[in-house]
Design an enzyme around this catalytic site. Structure first.
Site: not given
Length: 275
Positions: A95, A130, A162, A192, A213
């Site tokens: 697994r 992410k 950002k 950004e 963005d």
């Protein structure tokens, strides 16, 4: 890969813990068996050496013979690898090996679809942060196998200013000034932007990379004109396989796609003991 064994050891500990009750009860000391890893759908292979390492950490006596290398495209029923070794250990590693291999193949396969969708344009497909906690190294490697490019690895190896950084600094110009004063001359600054006015300010302030963005394609096209080669242009936000070609056609240099890591489907691969 640096840190690979720690990832695998943690995964094995999580799964086996104090022992594989089912295998101990049903299989016991049944001796050596052979097994195959088999693809059940078309995919791009990534992580074959990672799967091998899972079994080798369980026992160096397990023989893992791959039939495809990372980057190969395989068809349903293709045998990815043959294994020979203690039957109980093969089942204990099954697994964890499949979880990692299926995940990595899924990311590589999805990335390759995005790369193919922008073929013929100058746009490059890049990943984001992410990623699955603890698996970033493997997932970013899989992006490269699929033909994509890695964005910064983490918060430590690249400047990306950002919206919250901009708010804390009091504006784009001041944020870039502070970053430029802090970092070495070898490092670039990305910022950004959410409007064309911010794009113009970022150009004036000397940003090296300007992220657009969640802009419409018309806004992106206009932003590319405003930047006019003074910085690299990255498109980000809401990118999908259906929209990526249209985004690439606006003239951006980079398209960052969180979906290639956070939403890639695990490929269907099985391990079967030989009769």
């Amino acid at each position: 890969m640096i840190g690979l064994d720690r990832i695998i050891e943690n995964a094995l500990l999580e799964d086996i813990h104090t022992g594989d009750i089912t295998t101990l009860a049903v299989v016991g000391a049944s001796g050596e068996r052979g097994a195959v890893l088999k693809a059940k759908e078309e995919m791009l292979v990534a992580g074959i050496d990672v799967a091998a390492r899972v079994f080798h950490l369980l026992s160096t006596s397990i023989r893992f013979t791959p039939h495809f290398s990372d980057g190969a495209r395989v068809k349903p029923q293709d045998v990815l690898a043959d294994l020979d070794g203690d039957a109980g250990l093969l089942l204990q590693g099954e697994r964890v090996a499949l979880n990692l291999l299926q995940r990595m193949c899924g990311i590589a396969t999805l990335t390759s679809r995005y790369v193919e969708a922008v073929k013929g344009t100058k746009a490059r497909i890049v990943d984001t942060r992410k990623t699955t906690p603890g698996l970033r190294m493997l997932e970013k490697y899989s992006v490269r196998v699929g033909g994509g490019i890695n964005h910064r690895t983490g918060l430590y190896d690249g400047v990306l200013i950002k919206e919250n950084h901009i708010a804390a600094a009091g504006g784009i110009t001041e944020a870039i000034r502070r970053a430029r004063a802090y970092i070495p001359h070898t490092m670039k600054i990305e910022i950004e932007t959410e409007s064309l006015a911010q794009v113009a300010e970022a150009v004036e302030a000397g940003a090296d990379i300007i992220m657009l963005d969640n802009m419409t394609t018309d806004m992106m096209r206009e932003a590319v004109g405003i930047i006019s080669g003074k910085a690299l242009v990255e498109a980000s936000g809401g990118v999908s396989l259906e929209t990526v070609a249209t985004i690439a056609a606006t003239g951006v240099d980079i398209i960052s796609v969180g979906a290639i890591t956070h939403s890639a489907r695990a490929m269907d691969i099985s391990m079967l003991l030989k009769g």
